[in-house]
Design a protein around this motif. Structure first.
Motif, PDB file in Angstrom:
ATOM      1  N   GLN A 130       5.046   5.615   8.088  1.00 60.59           N
ATOM      2  CA  GLN A 130       4.478   6.401   9.176  1.00 60.59           C
ATOM      3  C   GLN A 130       3.069   6.869   8.834  1.00 60.59           C
ATOM      4  OE1 GLN A 130       7.509   6.728   7.867  1.00 60.59           O
ATOM      5  NE2 GLN A 130       9.013   7.513   9.329  1.00 60.59           N
ATOM      6  N   ALA A 131       2.880   7.342   7.584  1.00 63.17           N
ATOM      7  CA  ALA A 131       1.565   7.820   7.166  1.00 63.17           C
ATOM      8  C   ALA A 131       0.551   6.684   7.139  1.00 63.17           C
ATOM      9  CB  ALA A 131       1.663   8.474   5.790  1.00 63.17           C
ATOM     10  N   ILE A 132       0.963   5.519   6.635  1.00 69.09           N
ATOM     11  CA  ILE A 132       0.053   4.368   6.589  1.00 69.09           C
ATOM     12  C   ILE A 132      -0.354   3.971   7.996  1.00 69.09           C
ATOM     13  CG2 ILE A 132      -0.189   1.948   5.936  1.00 69.09           C
ATOM     14  CD1 ILE A 132      -0.111   3.824   3.552  1.00 69.09           C
ATOM     15  N   GLN A 133       0.606   3.906   8.912  1.00 67.21           N
ATOM     16  CA  GLN A 133       0.306   3.572  10.296  1.00 67.21           C
ATOM     17  C   GLN A 133      -0.655   4.582  10.918  1.00 67.21           C
ATOM     18  OE1 GLN A 133       1.138   0.318  10.660  1.00 67.21           O
ATOM     19  NE2 GLN A 133       1.951   0.780  12.667  1.00 67.21           N
ATOM     20  N   ARG A 134      -0.484   5.842  10.564  1.00 67.81           N
ATOM     21  CA  ARG A 134      -1.361   6.884  11.095  1.00 67.81           C
ATOM     22  C   ARG A 134      -2.801   6.691  10.614  1.00 67.81           C
ATOM     23  NH1 ARG A 134       1.488  10.755   9.613  1.00 67.81           N
ATOM     24  NH2 ARG A 134       0.417  11.428   7.733  1.00 67.81           N
ATOM     25  N   TYR A 135      -2.956   6.332   9.328  1.00 66.02           N
ATOM     26  CA  TYR A 135      -4.299   6.082   8.800  1.00 66.02           C
ATOM     27  C   TYR A 135      -4.948   4.882   9.476  1.00 66.02           C
ATOM     28  CZ  TYR A 135      -3.700   9.444   5.017  1.00 66.02           C
ATOM     29  OH  TYR A 135      -3.522  10.591   4.295  1.00 66.02           O
ATOM     30  N   ILE A 136      -4.165   3.821   9.679  1.00 68.95           N
ATOM     31  CA  ILE A 136      -4.700   2.624  10.331  1.00 68.95           C
ATOM     32  C   ILE A 136      -5.199   2.967  11.728  1.00 68.95           C
ATOM     33  CG2 ILE A 136      -4.096   0.359  11.289  1.00 68.95           C
ATOM     34  CD1 ILE A 136      -2.032   0.094   9.017  1.00 68.95           C
ATOM     35  N   SER A 137      -4.348   3.643  12.493  1.00 69.46           N
ATOM     36  CA  SER A 137      -4.694   3.986  13.867  1.00 69.46           C
ATOM     37  C   SER A 137      -5.909   4.904  13.922  1.00 69.46           C
ATOM     38  CB  SER A 137      -3.495   4.650  14.545  1.00 69.46           C
ATOM     39  OG  SER A 137      -3.828   5.115  15.834  1.00 69.46           O
TER      40      SER A 137
ATOM     41  N   VAL B 204       0.833  -1.202   0.000  1.00 65.45           N
ATOM     42  CA  VAL B 204       0.000   0.000   0.000  1.00 65.45           C
ATOM     43  C   VAL B 204       0.866   1.249   0.000  1.00 65.45           C
ATOM     44  CG1 VAL B 204      -1.723   1.323   1.296  1.00 65.45           C
ATOM     45  CG2 VAL B 204      -1.924  -1.168   1.131  1.00 65.45           C
ATOM     46  N   SER B 205       1.947   1.210   0.766  1.00 64.36           N
ATOM     47  CA  SER B 205       2.874   2.337   0.800  1.00 64.36           C
ATOM     48  C   SER B 205       3.429   2.626  -0.589  1.00 64.36           C
ATOM     49  CB  SER B 205       4.013   2.036   1.775  1.00 64.36           C
ATOM     50  OG  SER B 205       4.988   3.058   1.746  1.00 64.36           O
ATOM     51  N   ARG B 206       3.804   1.560  -1.290  1.00 60.92           N
ATOM     52  CA  ARG B 206       4.374   1.720  -2.628  1.00 60.92           C
ATOM     53  C   ARG B 206       3.332   2.214  -3.628  1.00 60.92           C
ATOM     54  NH1 ARG B 206       6.118  -2.935  -2.934  1.00 60.92           N
ATOM     55  NH2 ARG B 206       4.475  -3.915  -4.178  1.00 60.92           N
TER      56      ARG B 206
END
Length: 285
Positions: free
Chosen positions: A206-213, A197-199
């Motif tokens: 960091q942004a992906i983790q932020r969206y998940i959280s 997803v990052s790619r």
């Protein structure tokens, strides 16, 4: 200390200063004597020459239809209220008009579709060269309005289920609901890994983790029948952002997804990246 110069040095030495750098140094000496001595002026001249080379690249190898452009550096650190004059910029080359555009128009392709594809193409080209364009820049280049560019971006992203690398999504600025929706869809519905997803979305881990959280926090609050303002206060975001996440939640309900399953689902992380994600989590704690 050297007390005299040779005949050759006296004859040819001055020729070394008959350059753009020499002209700049002479200009500073004559017009801006308060800048300091020769060494300071030479440093300034060198810096200016570097900027000229960077922002005015040679165009002898530009293809017909290509244009140089200056845009925001994609690695620029975002900051609320930060002026563009304080933001790093990069020079890029864009395919404004392609040779095949003529044939496509000849074959009857709609101009609207061609402009939509041009928007996607130039955003990707900008990112590949270290840039990060906005809708306004594309509007200027294509002679259309920024809202029209925004519509093209939204349509293209939904049609291709792919986030285009624009400043709003990369630097997480402005109401860019589409990229949030696509990221969450890829993570929780399509079960893609965080790395993939990052790619695919031009977002950092960091942004992906932020969206998940953030999405899970909003989802839990939503399940407790909290209103938008209450959720905003609990998760520490604006009501506008909560409305964006709520729109995604409501769509998933309409599509028949079980929200509890999403809450209890952990985003997949490829094994070679587990250490990176764990490190990120530990830094938060």
């Amino acid at each position: 200390m050297k007390t005299h110069i040779s005949a050759n040095e006296a004859t040819y030495g001055p020729q070394q200063y008959k350059t753009f750098a020499g002209a700049l140094t002479a200009f500073f000496s004559e017009e801006c004597p308060q800048l300091g001595g020769m060494r300071t002026r030479q440093v300034l001249s060198s810096a200016i020459i570097s900027m000229v080379n960077k922002y005015y690249p040679e165009t002898s190898h530009l293809k017909p239809g290509q244009t140089p452009w200056v845009t925001t550096d994609k690695n620029a650190t975002k900051s609320y209220g930060k002026k563009i004059s304080q933001t790093p910029l990069v020079s890029i080359i864009l395919d404004l008009v392609r040779a095949e555009d003529i044939q496509e128009r000849k074959d009857g392709k709609k101009l609207r579709d061609m402009k939509k594809e041009a928007v996607a193409r130039m955003l990707k080209q900008s990112y590949e060269q270290g840039g990060c364009m906005t809708s306004v820049e594309l509007a200027i280049l294509l002679k259309i309005s920024p809202p029209t560019v925004g519509k093209y971006i939204k349509e293209w992203e939904l049609e291709h289920n792919e986030v285009l690398p624009r400043r709003g999504s990369i630097h997480d600025m402005g109401p860019t609901l589409t990229h949030k929706k696509i990221i969450i869809e890829k993570l929780f519905i399509k079960k893609l890994s965080v790395q993939q997803v990052s790619r695919e979305t031009y977002h950092s881990f960091q942004a992906i983790q932020r969206y998940i959280s953030k999405f899970k926090q909003v989802l839990i609050c939503y399940k407790k029948d909290m209103n938008i303002n209450e959720i905003a206060k609990v998760v520490g975001n604006t009501p506008r952002l909560i409305k964006e996440y709520e729109a995604i939640i409501l769509e998933y309900k309409d599509r028949g997804f079980v929200l509890e399953q999403i809450i209890n689902t952990d985003a997949k992380v490829d094994s070679q990246y587990e250490t990176i994600i764990n490190d990120l989590n530990s830094q938060k704690n």
